[in-house]
Motif scaffolding. Structure first.
Motif, PDB file in Angstrom:
ATOM      1  N   PHE B 200       0.817  -1.202   0.000  1.00  0.00           N
ATOM      2  CA  PHE B 200       0.000   0.000   0.000  1.00  0.00           C
ATOM      3  C   PHE B 200       0.859   1.264   0.000  1.00  0.00           C
ATOM      4  CE2 PHE B 200      -2.051   3.343   2.590  1.00  0.00           C
ATOM      5  CZ  PHE B 200      -2.990   3.727   1.651  1.00  0.00           C
ATOM      6  N   LEU B 201       1.857   1.288   0.905  1.00  0.00           N
ATOM      7  CA  LEU B 201       2.659   2.504   1.014  1.00  0.00           C
ATOM      8  C   LEU B 201       3.424   2.770  -0.279  1.00  0.00           C
ATOM      9  CD1 LEU B 201       3.970   2.309   4.667  1.00  0.00           C
ATOM     10  CD2 LEU B 201       2.272   3.859   3.696  1.00  0.00           C
ATOM     11  N   LEU B 202       4.087   1.739  -0.780  1.00  0.00           N
ATOM     12  CA  LEU B 202       4.851   1.932  -2.007  1.00  0.00           C
ATOM     13  C   LEU B 202       3.940   2.234  -3.175  1.00  0.00           C
ATOM     14  CD1 LEU B 202       7.565  -0.811  -1.560  1.00  0.00           C
ATOM     15  CD2 LEU B 202       7.880   1.651  -1.533  1.00  0.00           C
ATOM     16  N   GLY B 203       2.784   1.535  -3.190  1.00  0.00           N
ATOM     17  CA  GLY B 203       1.838   1.759  -4.279  1.00  0.00           C
ATOM     18  C   GLY B 203       1.308   3.175  -4.253  1.00  0.00           C
ATOM     19  N   ALA B 204       0.987   3.667  -3.043  1.00  0.00           N
ATOM     20  CA  ALA B 204       0.479   5.025  -2.925  1.00  0.00           C
ATOM     21  C   ALA B 204       1.540   6.016  -3.380  1.00  0.00           C
ATOM     22  CB  ALA B 204       0.088   5.300  -1.479  1.00  0.00           C
ATOM     23  N   PHE B 205       2.771   5.726  -3.013  1.00  0.00           N
ATOM     24  CA  PHE B 205       3.885   6.582  -3.384  1.00  0.00           C
ATOM     25  C   PHE B 205       4.022   6.657  -4.911  1.00  0.00           C
ATOM     26  CE2 PHE B 205       8.528   7.641  -2.732  1.00  0.00           C
ATOM     27  CZ  PHE B 205       8.256   8.845  -2.114  1.00  0.00           C
ATOM     28  N   SER B 206       3.949   5.487  -5.538  1.00  0.00           N
ATOM     29  CA  SER B 206       4.106   5.474  -6.988  1.00  0.00           C
ATOM     30  C   SER B 206       2.916   6.130  -7.664  1.00  0.00           C
ATOM     31  CB  SER B 206       4.296   4.041  -7.492  1.00  0.00           C
ATOM     32  OG  SER B 206       3.059   3.428  -7.700  1.00  0.00           O
ATOM     33  N   ILE B 260       9.347  -3.361 -12.885  1.00  0.00           N
ATOM     34  CA  ILE B 260      10.610  -3.168 -13.584  1.00  0.00           C
ATOM     35  C   ILE B 260      11.608  -2.596 -12.574  1.00  0.00           C
ATOM     36  CG2 ILE B 260      11.750  -1.736 -15.352  1.00  0.00           C
ATOM     37  CD1 ILE B 260      10.104  -3.846 -16.627  1.00  0.00           C
ATOM     38  N   VAL B 261      12.787  -3.220 -12.499  1.00  0.00           N
ATOM     39  CA  VAL B 261      13.830  -2.691 -11.622  1.00  0.00           C
ATOM     40  C   VAL B 261      14.193  -1.306 -12.138  1.00  0.00           C
ATOM     41  CG1 VAL B 261      16.157  -3.103 -10.751  1.00  0.00           C
ATOM     42  CG2 VAL B 261      14.618  -5.038 -11.208  1.00  0.00           C
ATOM     43  N   PRO B 262      14.401  -0.306 -11.320  1.00  0.00           N
ATOM     44  CA  PRO B 262      14.504  -0.288  -9.858  1.00  0.00           C
ATOM     45  C   PRO B 262      13.188  -0.026  -9.126  1.00  0.00           C
ATOM     46  CG  PRO B 262      15.154   1.816 -10.752  1.00  0.00           C
ATOM     47  CD  PRO B 262      14.709   0.993 -11.903  1.00  0.00           C
ATOM     48  N   PHE B 263      12.066  -0.309  -9.742  1.00  0.00           N
ATOM     49  CA  PHE B 263      10.797  -0.045  -9.052  1.00  0.00           C
ATOM     50  C   PHE B 263      10.126  -1.355  -8.641  1.00  0.00           C
ATOM     51  CE2 PHE B 263      11.446   3.018 -12.545  1.00  0.00           C
ATOM     52  CZ  PHE B 263      11.852   4.085 -11.778  1.00  0.00           C
ATOM     53  N   ALA B 264      10.893  -2.424  -8.461  1.00  0.00           N
ATOM     54  CA  ALA B 264      10.300  -3.736  -8.238  1.00  0.00           C
ATOM     55  C   ALA B 264      10.561  -4.264  -6.840  1.00  0.00           C
ATOM     56  CB  ALA B 264      10.825  -4.725  -9.275  1.00  0.00           C
ATOM     57  N   ASN B 265      11.066  -3.401  -5.952  1.00  0.00           N
ATOM     58  CA  ASN B 265      11.461  -3.894  -4.628  1.00  0.00           C
ATOM     59  C   ASN B 265      10.314  -4.524  -3.854  1.00  0.00           C
ATOM     60  OD1 ASN B 265      13.282  -2.170  -5.685  1.00  0.00           O
ATOM     61  ND2 ASN B 265      13.944  -1.342  -3.724  1.00  0.00           N
ATOM     62  N   TRP B 266       9.089  -4.098  -4.165  1.00  0.00           N
ATOM     63  CA  TRP B 266       7.948  -4.593  -3.403  1.00  0.00           C
ATOM     64  C   TRP B 266       7.611  -6.036  -3.770  1.00  0.00           C
ATOM     65  CZ3 TRP B 266       3.522  -5.951  -6.239  1.00  0.00           C
ATOM     66  CH2 TRP B 266       3.537  -5.551  -7.589  1.00  0.00           C
ATOM     67  N   ILE B 267       7.962  -6.446  -4.970  1.00  0.00           N
ATOM     68  CA  ILE B 267       7.428  -7.713  -5.479  1.00  0.00           C
ATOM     69  C   ILE B 267       7.763  -8.918  -4.594  1.00  0.00           C
ATOM     70  CG2 ILE B 267       7.681  -9.363  -7.369  1.00  0.00           C
ATOM     71  CD1 ILE B 267       7.076  -7.263  -9.277  1.00  0.00           C
ATOM     72  N   PRO B 268       9.027  -9.151  -4.233  1.00  0.00           N
ATOM     73  CA  PRO B 268       9.302 -10.388  -3.474  1.00  0.00           C
ATOM     74  C   PRO B 268       8.536 -10.462  -2.151  1.00  0.00           C
ATOM     75  CG  PRO B 268      11.326  -9.396  -4.269  1.00  0.00           C
ATOM     76  CD  PRO B 268      10.249  -8.418  -4.570  1.00  0.00           C
ATOM     77  N   ASP B 269       8.558  -9.382  -1.382  1.00  0.00           N
ATOM     78  CA  ASP B 269       7.892  -9.424  -0.079  1.00  0.00           C
ATOM     79  C   ASP B 269       6.384  -9.573  -0.226  1.00  0.00           C
ATOM     80  OD1 ASP B 269      10.261  -9.226   1.120  1.00  0.00           O
ATOM     81  OD2 ASP B 269      10.116  -7.110   1.673  1.00  0.00           O
ATOM     82  N   VAL B 270       5.814  -8.834  -1.171  1.00  0.00           N
ATOM     83  CA  VAL B 270       4.368  -8.894  -1.324  1.00  0.00           C
ATOM     84  C   VAL B 270       3.939 -10.259  -1.859  1.00  0.00           C
ATOM     85  CG1 VAL B 270       2.416  -7.921  -2.549  1.00  0.00           C
ATOM     86  CG2 VAL B 270       4.143  -6.418  -1.576  1.00  0.00           C
TER      87      VAL B 270
END
Lengths: 503, 526
Positions: B200-206, B260-270
């Motif tokens: 949510f946080l990263l998504g809201a940010f993007s 797409i890297v560098p915007f993919a940091n959320w993927i593994p944890d989520v």
């Protein structure tokens, strides 16, 4: 449109193999053998039709967006490979009749299924006249072969199978880049087509041709295999059963040299001439290195694998020497090597299964206990060293004399390889077979010479070696047109023999 | 421009028939919300059945309308120019609906664990008395189905939006339910809620970046409409500063959703924290929708500016492919491995996005049709793979540790075989659709002039292949792990697996079945 014999030829074992994947009772092995024999019959029939001049080519659109067709066809080399495959498959099934099914869920039924699937895919590889189709089956053969190693192999089978797969895939993916590049070239020229004839008509040369050819060549060098990309083969062979090793080295590895002639030379004649000096040197290195590796091997299966690397060196030497004789010799060698290496793997396999060890020093004096097994091994070893009378002699001498006209120095180096072949072949026989009978050998071999089935298995293999050795003419005639066509493609003529005293 | 009186309201024209798929899904979702509210007492235990009925019925009806509307041909802009109905929209809708349905089917699986995968009552605090009561008395909420339908509705809007505001609305409509659903796992709830919060946080940010970019583009062109922006790009009225800033910020928002890297940091944890069926849904549908919207924005609105973004995209594609595969190499958790592999696949797709090959001969794959095919190939393998991940269990819960997968072939050869098929498709080995997909996107990239990108992609594919083959080796060559078993699943899990397997094989042998229509319908309208 005539009956699609070639499609049926590949489909029969494929369907048989898939059928055997279903749960079944004991009859499954007979069913599998039935499919293999049916394919053998079909192969023989197709050979008859080919020599009678029947046009067997099939060509229907397959993937229109890619310009790919379901195109199958035969030439002399293709037929030789088809015959090799259909003959070796029932032999392999017979060899593994009893010995498979040791490990867990991997039943002998599954083994039969995998071998049949592999046979079907290989037959399509050898008959494909369309580059994408060839690529597809080329890659698809990896899957059953992988499972043959991983399911039925020795203790380090997981490692060996993965190594085999990764090396092959590396080659395959590099080739994929070239395959895509071919599409772009052909689409830019107007209509995209993957048909071999259409691509040959484009006469791709220059820098682009060199790079595209290299993609194919690297895949074939790994497949064949040639030094320095050979390291997967000794591991894979060591961990395989004799039957799987026969399929791997006898049939699958031929795709490498087969592809060099059918694809590299035909689509990229100019680039092939450009690559020839390097290929000749690599071939010579393979010849010597493979022989030395065989001499230094303690494991019998590894030893046989190394002899093959040396022999593949001869085949590649023959191809890239660009004389009709050496190239015919190479193609003929591909056929002979299939039988010769099968004989070696099977004979060695008999020894290993009895002794329970593949170490060359674990035997001794077996000849006195098991004369038939020892005789079989002797014949196979002599075939490996290309003794006159064996078919390998004919092809090796064709390669070497053919090369002499183009590059005498290469012949000189190759001859060293022939001498080394004598060393490893005789070592292979002397160590386990001669000398005093050791206690271990006595324990494992007394009263356990080859049984009827095992003898029966060797009949077609050794028979083929001797037959082709004493009467090579029909086979040479069969493959010669392929060599001539390839020579024409690369626009080279045979060097004229210089006769002393003339001028 | 006609003169308008103040306060006069012109009724918007809405093409109901053409927009029916969106409306039907939305209606079904609203009905689903009512189910939880109205089905109380004894009828409570039928909630799940009613919900899945709404999902299946709604999606099939939407699908039927989409296919039937194909006969109308590419319609053009509808709903006052905010939705574009062209070829790519039609194909995207069909793919989204098919994969959405297959992925949501797995939500309904209850047989594996005896209870649903989602929390009985997501609103309760983990470990609280209320949670225990909800579990014990089986006071199960079923809001996950309408949420999935809302999300799917948003995705349909997202891929067909013809102006940037509608695009943003679509983005939020499909994202918000995803944030919620991420936190709804029954097991390991804290992990699941952490994933939801992160997402949510990263998504809201993007989204913030995205919105900011929209403002810039509006400032540059004076319009939200993609076609007008395209016209402004070719003949700018002012300097290009706002255009570049807007382009970059909009790209951040879109690339975040694709992963797409560098915007993919959320993927593994989520992906790891979310309930596995939902991970499957996100891995396919989110990626698909985001790629579709990216293609539309960059090809339609910013196509004339491609010399600016192509080099950047090429670099991003390389980084993404390499980072995804290298990070996947060392993973010990199946879901994390598939998460990183999904990043790598986004990189492969991006080679074709970068290539932007459009004007090729008739019937030859363009970037758009190649990507559509790749997404389908990847989708069928993903839906099957994640469904199989839910099958492999230990006594406590799902077994996600690769060590637990050892020797799976000895226990259930067919399950291991099907998983291998999906992995082979990921790796691009025949006879699977994955190979044909790779061929198509790489060919599109090459035709766009990016042959060196193809070479890098092919080399990365080898590393990627190793990752998948390692899993096959674990399943086939290792001795069986003692505590793992393959659960007995219902049809809700098996239908996606079987459909995925059959489609993977069929598209691997006859790719023309999908590539043909995709090529015919592969042209964006503006």
């Amino acid at each position: 449109m005539t009956f699609p014999w070639l499609t049926v030829l590949g489909l029969v074992p494929l369907v048989g193999g898939l059928l055997l994947l279903l749960p079944m009772r004991e009859a499954s092995k007979w069913l599998g053998m039935g499919f293999a024999l049916l394919t053998l019959g079909l192969g023989a029939g197709i050979a008859g039709m080919y020599s009678a001049g029947v046009d067997l080519a099939v060509q229907v659109p397959w993937v229109r967006s890619f310009g790919a067709s379901w195109a199958l066809g035969l030439d002399g080399m293709g037929l030789a490979m088809v015959l090799l495959t259909v003959i070796l498959t029932p032999v392999v099934l017979l060899v593994e009749w009893k010995s498979s099914g040791i490990v867990g869920q991997w039943t002998s039924q599954a083994f039969f299924a995998l071998v049949l699937i592999l046979e079907g895919l290989s037959l399509f590889v050898f008959t494909a006249d369309d580059v994408l189709l060839f690529y597809l089956f080329f890659e698809a053969t990896l899957i059953p072969m992988y499972f043959l190693i991983v399911g039925y192999g020795g203790p380090r089978r997981g490692y060996a199978a993965l190594k085999f797969l990764l090396f092959s895939l590396a080659g395959g993916l590099v080739m994929l880049a070239s395959v895509i590049g071919l599409y772009v070239v052909s689409a830019s020229a107007g209509r995209p087509s993957y048909l071999l004839s259409d691509l040959a008509a484009l006469n791709i040369g220059g820098e682009a041709g060199h790079w595209l050819m290299l993609g194919f060549l690297i895949a074939f060098i790994i497949k064949a295999p040639m030094v320095p990309l050979h390291t997967w083969l000794p591991d894979a062979a060591e961990q395989s059963t004799p039957g799987s090793a026969t399929m791997l080295v006898g049939v699958l590895d031929k795709i490498g040299t087969f592809g060099m002639i059918k694809f590299c030379l035909v689509i990229f004649p100019e680039a092939s001439r450009w690559a020839a000096p390097v290929m000749v040197i690599l071939a010579l290195i393979s010849i010597i290195y493979g022989a030395l590796g065989a001499i230094g091997s303690r494991n019998l299966m590894r030893l046989v694998a190394y002899t093959s690397i040396s022999h593949f060196g001869f085949m590649v030497l023959g191809i890239y020497s660009f004389t009709t004789q050496s190239m015919s010799g190479s193609i003929f060698y591909m056929l002979n090597h299939g039988f010769s290496t099968a004989a070696l793997f099977l004979a060695v396999g008999y020894l290993i299964s009895r002794r329970g060890s593949a170490d060359i020093n674990a035997f001794g004096g077996v000849q006195k206990l098991a004369p038939v097994a020892s005789g079989v091994l002797l014949l196979a070893a002599l075939s490996a060293l290309s003794l006159p009378g064996m078919s390998t002699f004919v092809s090796e001498i064709m390669v070497v004399t053919g090369t002499f006209g183009r590059a005498p120095w290469a012949t000189a180096v190759a001859t060293v390889g022939m001498v080394l072949a004598a060393v490893y072949a005789l070592r292979l026989y002397r160590k386990p077979m001669t000398g005093p009978v050791t206690d271990d050998a006595a324990q494992h071999f007394t009263g356990r010479d080859l049984n009827e089935v095992e003898r029966l298995v060797m009949v077609p293999v050794i028979g083929a070696i001797l037959l082709l050795g004493f009467y090579p003419q029909p086979a040479v005639k069969l493959v010669e047109p392929t060599a001539q066509a390839a020579m024409q493609r690369v626009q080279l003529v045979d060097p004229a023999p210089v006769v002393e005293g003339e001028q | 421009m006609t003169m308008m009186l103040p306060l006069e309201i012109t009724a918007p024209t809405i093409e109901f028939r053409q927009l029916a798929p969106i409306l039907i899904l939305f209606g079904a979702a609203c009905a689903g919300v009512l189910v939880d509210a109205l089905m109380l007492g004894r009828s409570r235990r039928w909630r799940g059945e009613v919900q899945i009925g709404l999902v299946v019925g709604g999606v099939l009806a939407a699908l039927a309308y989409t296919v039937a509307n194909l006969r109308l041909g590419p319609v053009g802009a509808v709903a006052m120019g905010s939705i574009m109905l062209d070829g790519p929209t039609a194909v995207m809708w069909v793919l989204l609906l098919v994969f959405g349905l297959l992925a949501v089917m797995v939500f309904k699986e209850e047989r594996l664990a005896g209870v649903p995968v989602f929390a009985s009552s997501a609103a309760t605090v983990p470990g609280s008395r209320e949670e225990a009561e909800a579990d014990r008395f089986r006071l199960e909420q079923t809001e996950v189905f309408p949420l999935a339908l809302f999300s799917l509705t948003g995705m349909l809007v997202f891929v067909s939006a013809n102006d940037l505001l509608t695009l943003f609305v679509g983005l939020e409509v499909f994202s918000l339910p995803l944030y919620l659903m991420c936190g709804m796992a029954r097991k390991r709830r804290l992990l699941s809620q952490e994933a939801a919060l992160k997402y949510f946080l990263l998504g809201a940010f993007s989204s913030g970046f995205f919105l900011f970019g929209i403002a810039m583009l509006y400032g540059f062109s004076g319009s939200f409409d993609l076609g007008t922006i395209a016209a402004a790009v070719t003949a700018p009225a002012y300097g290009r500063g706002l255009l570049y800033a807007g382009l970059a910020l909009v790209a951040v928002g879109l690339l975040f959703k694709i992963g797409i890297v560098p915007f993919a940091n959320w993927i593994p944890d989520v992906y790891m924290g979310a309930p596995t069926p939902l991970t499957g849904f996100m891995a396919i549908c989110t990626k698909m929708a985001a790629v579709g919207a990216t293609l539309r924005v960059f090809y339609v609105a910013l196509g004339a500016e491609r010399w600016t973004w192509q080099p950047v995209f090429a670099v991003l594609a390389i980084i993404t492919m390499i980072a995804g595969t290298v990070a996947a190499l060392t993973q010990r958790d199946v879901k994390r491995l598939l998460a990183y592999s999904s990043i790598a696949h986004a990189g492969f797709i991006f080679t074709a996005v970068t290539g932007a090959s459009q004007d090729v001969g008739a019937g030859q794959p363009t970037s758009v049709s190649a990507i559509l095919f790749y997404l389908a190939a990847y989708g069928f393998a993903t839906v099957g793979a994640f469904a199989i991940v839910t099958l492999v269990r230990n006594p406590a819960s799902e077994e996600n540790d690769l060590d637990g997968w050892a020797g799976l072939a000895a226990k259930r050869p067919w399950v291991a075989g099907l998983m291998s098929l999906f992995l082979l498709s990921f790796a691009g080995i025949p006879p699977t659709a994955g190979l044909m997909g790779k061929w198509a996107v790489f060919a599109a990239a090459w035709r766009g002039g990016y042959w060196w990108l193809v070479v890098i992609a092919v080399l990365t594919s080898l590393v990627a292949a190793y990752i998948y083959l390692k899993v096959i080796v674990i399943m086939f060559a290792r001795p069986p792990a003692p505590n793992t078993y393959v659960g007995e699943a219902s049809l809700w899990t098996w239908i996606p697996i079987v459909v995925g397997a059959v489609a993977t094989l069929v598209l691997g042998i006859a790719p023309d079945l999908l590539l043909g229509p995709a090529s015919l319908l592969g042209t964006f309208l503006r």
